[in-house]
Design a protein around this motif. Sequence first.
Motif, PDB file in Angstrom:
ATOM      1  N   ILE A 206     -24.668  21.745  20.203  1.00  0.00           N
ATOM      2  CA  ILE A 206     -26.107  21.115  20.348  1.00  0.00           C
ATOM      3  C   ILE A 206     -26.476  20.511  18.948  1.00  0.00           C
ATOM      4  N   ARG A 207     -27.051  19.315  19.253  1.00  0.00           N
ATOM      5  CA  ARG A 207     -27.488  18.560  17.916  1.00  0.00           C
ATOM      6  C   ARG A 207     -29.121  18.361  18.379  1.00  0.00           C
ATOM      7  N   ARG A 208     -29.898  18.613  17.457  1.00  0.00           N
ATOM      8  CA  ARG A 208     -31.376  18.255  17.643  1.00  0.00           C
ATOM      9  C   ARG A 208     -31.917  17.279  16.655  1.00  0.00           C
ATOM     10  N   GLY A 209     -32.587  16.494  17.292  1.00  0.00           N
ATOM     11  CA  GLY A 209     -33.216  15.328  16.306  1.00  0.00           C
ATOM     12  C   GLY A 209     -34.408  14.498  16.893  1.00  0.00           C
ATOM     13  N   LYS A 210     -34.691  13.416  16.823  1.00  0.00           N
ATOM     14  CA  LYS A 210     -35.903  12.671  17.230  1.00  0.00           C
ATOM     15  C   LYS A 210     -35.340  11.248  17.806  1.00  0.00           C
ATOM     16  N   ILE A 211     -35.581  10.804  19.077  1.00  0.00           N
ATOM     17  CA  ILE A 211     -35.691   9.489  19.450  1.00  0.00           C
ATOM     18  C   ILE A 211     -37.236   8.871  19.539  1.00  0.00           C
ATOM     19  N   GLY A 212     -37.416   7.986  18.835  1.00  0.00           N
ATOM     20  CA  GLY A 212     -38.889   7.511  18.702  1.00  0.00           C
ATOM     21  C   GLY A 212     -39.595   8.891  18.157  1.00  0.00           C
ATOM     22  N   GLU A 213     -40.520   9.127  18.892  1.00  0.00           N
ATOM     23  CA  GLU A 213     -41.483  10.486  18.690  1.00  0.00           C
ATOM     24  C   GLU A 213     -41.088  11.576  19.595  1.00  0.00           C
ATOM     25  N   ALA A 214     -40.032  11.519  20.346  1.00  0.00           N
ATOM     26  CA  ALA A 214     -39.652  12.576  21.074  1.00  0.00           C
ATOM     27  C   ALA A 214     -38.608  13.315  20.542  1.00  0.00           C
ATOM     28  N   ASN A 215     -38.859  14.645  20.932  1.00  0.00           N
ATOM     29  CA  ASN A 215     -37.566  15.528  20.686  1.00  0.00           C
ATOM     30  C   ASN A 215     -36.364  15.088  21.273  1.00  0.00           C
ATOM     31  N   ALA A 216     -35.512  15.423  20.497  1.00  0.00           N
ATOM     32  CA  ALA A 216     -33.995  14.886  21.484  1.00  0.00           C
ATOM     33  C   ALA A 216     -32.960  15.940  21.118  1.00  0.00           C
ATOM     34  N   PHE A 217     -32.201  16.053  22.173  1.00  0.00           N
ATOM     35  CA  PHE A 217     -31.098  16.993  22.222  1.00  0.00           C
ATOM     36  C   PHE A 217     -29.723  16.129  22.594  1.00  0.00           C
ATOM     37  N   LEU A 218     -28.341  16.483  21.849  1.00  0.00           N
ATOM     38  CA  LEU A 218     -27.279  15.989  22.193  1.00  0.00           C
ATOM     39  C   LEU A 218     -26.288  17.246  22.413  1.00  0.00           C
TER      40      LEU A 218
END
Length: 247
Positions: A206-218
Amino acid sequence: MSESHTYRQQLSDLGLCRGDVVLVHSSMKAMRTERTPEEVIGDMQAVIGEEGTLLMPALTYENVTPENPVFDSELTQPCIGLLPETFWRMPDVVRSVNPTHSVCAWGNLAHTLTVGHRMDNTAVGVHSPFMLLPCYKGKLLFIGDVLNACTFMHGVEEIVKPPYIRPAAERCYIVNGESRKYVMGDAFGWGSEFQRIGEILEEPDIRRGKIGEANAFLIDARALLAAALLKMRADPYAFVTDISKWI
């Protein structure tokens, strides 16, 4: 730096790569962007390239019901958000055949991942694009705090058959003009706590980051399948809340 370049860089930083097979659950609102849905989808397509495959759920459980049991893959509107509703109508996008849990796909494996869904008589069966993801080293991308929307987990429920998924009666649907029988679990959505998948996975699964201002998870789909099966077989109620109503 252009906004387009920024979003593509964020996707790459999260771990999305050229050639990836990725299914996206999204909250456009969480991104807080002025970009159009077409532009956001275009950023994803640019990162994975034509050799990759982009998928989005095109769920219709709100408008295909026992009272209105008609599904047409060309006409029935998805009911789950702006990006899927836009993606459905974009060029070279194909759609799987299922009355309530169809999936749209674009790219190299679009046909391969969608064509078999018609063979399932359940919502998220073994031939669905959701459950084929682990076979093709697929990933799940969540844009916004929407882990609880992980439809893939309903496929895990179909495998494990926890006590709260009780046998359901067959229902007839008209699917692309043909009468077909399906068995849909009545417990879908009741008490789901699928955001807990974030607690059973570690990097790099699981990778965590941002897409725009949204929290994102891959999330790696194979890793999620293995971890979720292990967890649910040890505790069938691991991903639902208020178990008292199930027993």
